[in-house]
Design a protein around this motif. Structure first.
Motif: not given
Length: 325
Positions: A73-102
């Protein structure tokens, strides 16, 4: 309510369907399966388990297996990125729903020979192939509407079998029998009630946490993968069918893997009964707490992710443990 379900010996209900099925028990369009057992009175009664408000999370972190998850199964990926010019972060998670507790949902595992999911659903219904209209039937989003909420019981097989001096190889095919689980309940003084959510601590997490990266890589390379879990037997099926609304454990397959029969419990539980299967729950803190307070039942809450047509989901689960202080 236990007297309102057919006896195990009455299965299969649909005589034209696969072995041990309960198709049609709650109607041909039902998508809740054994979660129908979690009636309002049963959930209300389970709330009496809350006596201290202590809460314990059983979700293994989504990235717990890192880049070495089992079953390819695919591993979990987390991308945290800023949304300039504001001091604000968003993130995107990509994962297989059965790669951890499920929770394994009703689209995950069909009767293999008959190629039918719960209530007779086919791959064509899920994928929209061979002229059949694609639908969200049996999607895990149906379970999100009221969640998996009720009285949970931990059967700490790992603790019990250590006291028995019995060997246990988490990464070898081995059977935990229904007789074992009944013995665990008796030793703990845990009463099994109809509609309970069964949680089994097999010892997998304890063993996994002691492995080196090299050892995990070696185990992942085995074909087939092998794990100790609950056995494939009529006794185990009757134990599950007669008592529980859902069943989960701390290892990747719930059942002994690979199956020791011509069929797998995944087929019967998911495709036959619509019984949720939980895997890779982190039960180490829960086991220690239950041992400390001498009680292994609790109010259990888990709400699968509300994704129409989803196959599986992180459990977002935990317990509100009581004790009699």
């Amino acid at each position: 309510m236990a007297d309102k379900i057919p006896k195990f010996s009455d299965l299969p209900l649909d005589k034209n369907g696969p072995h041990h099925n309960a198709w049609g028990l709650y109607g041909k369009d039902d998508e809740l399966g054994t979660l129908n057992r979690l009636s309002d009175p049963i959930v209300k009664s389970a709330a009496s388990e809350i006596q201290t408000g202590t809460r314990i999370n059983i979700d293994w972190p989504l990235d717990a297996q890192g880049d070495l998850p089992f079953f390819g199964r695919q591993q979990f990926h987390k991308e945290v990125y800023q949304k300039p010019p504001r001091i604000v972060n968003d993130d995107v998670w990509t994962f297989n729903t059965q790669s951890s507790s499920q929770w394994d949902g009703l689209r995950h595992f069909a009767y293999q020979k008959e190629q039918r999911f719960y209530n007779g659903v086919t791959l064509d219904h899920i994928h929209g192939t061979n002229g059949v209209e694609k639908s969200n039937v049996n999607g895990i989003g149906a379970w999100a509407q009221q969640g998996i909420v009720g009285r949970g019981i931990l059967l700490d097989y790992h603790e019990w079998r250590q006291k028995q001096g019995r060997p246990h190889q988490a990464f070898e095919t081995g059977n935990i029998t229904a007789s074992d689980l009944r013995a665990v309940a008796k030793a703990q003084g845990t009463e099994i009630q109809f509609g309970d959510i069964l949680i089994i601590r097999s010892g997998y997490m304890d063993a996994y946490n002691k492995l080196s990266r090299a050892e995990i890589e070696t185990l992942r390379a085995k074909q087939p993968l092998t794990f100790t879990g609950i056995e494939q037997s009529d006794e185990m099926m009757e134990f599950l069918w007669s008592n529980f609304s859902a069943a989960g454990a701390d290892h990747p397959s719930l059942e002994a893997w690979p199956t020791q029969k011509e069929w797998a419990l995944h087929e019967v539980m998911l495709a036959g009964w619509g019984m949720p299967i939980g895997e890779l729950f982190d039960l180490e803190e829960l086991g220690a707490y239950c041992k400390k307070v001498g009680r292994w039942s609790f109010f259990f809450t888990s709400v699968p992710t509300n994704v129409p047509g989803g196959v599986a989901s992180p459990p977002n689960g935990g317990e509100e443990i009581f004790c009699a202080w």
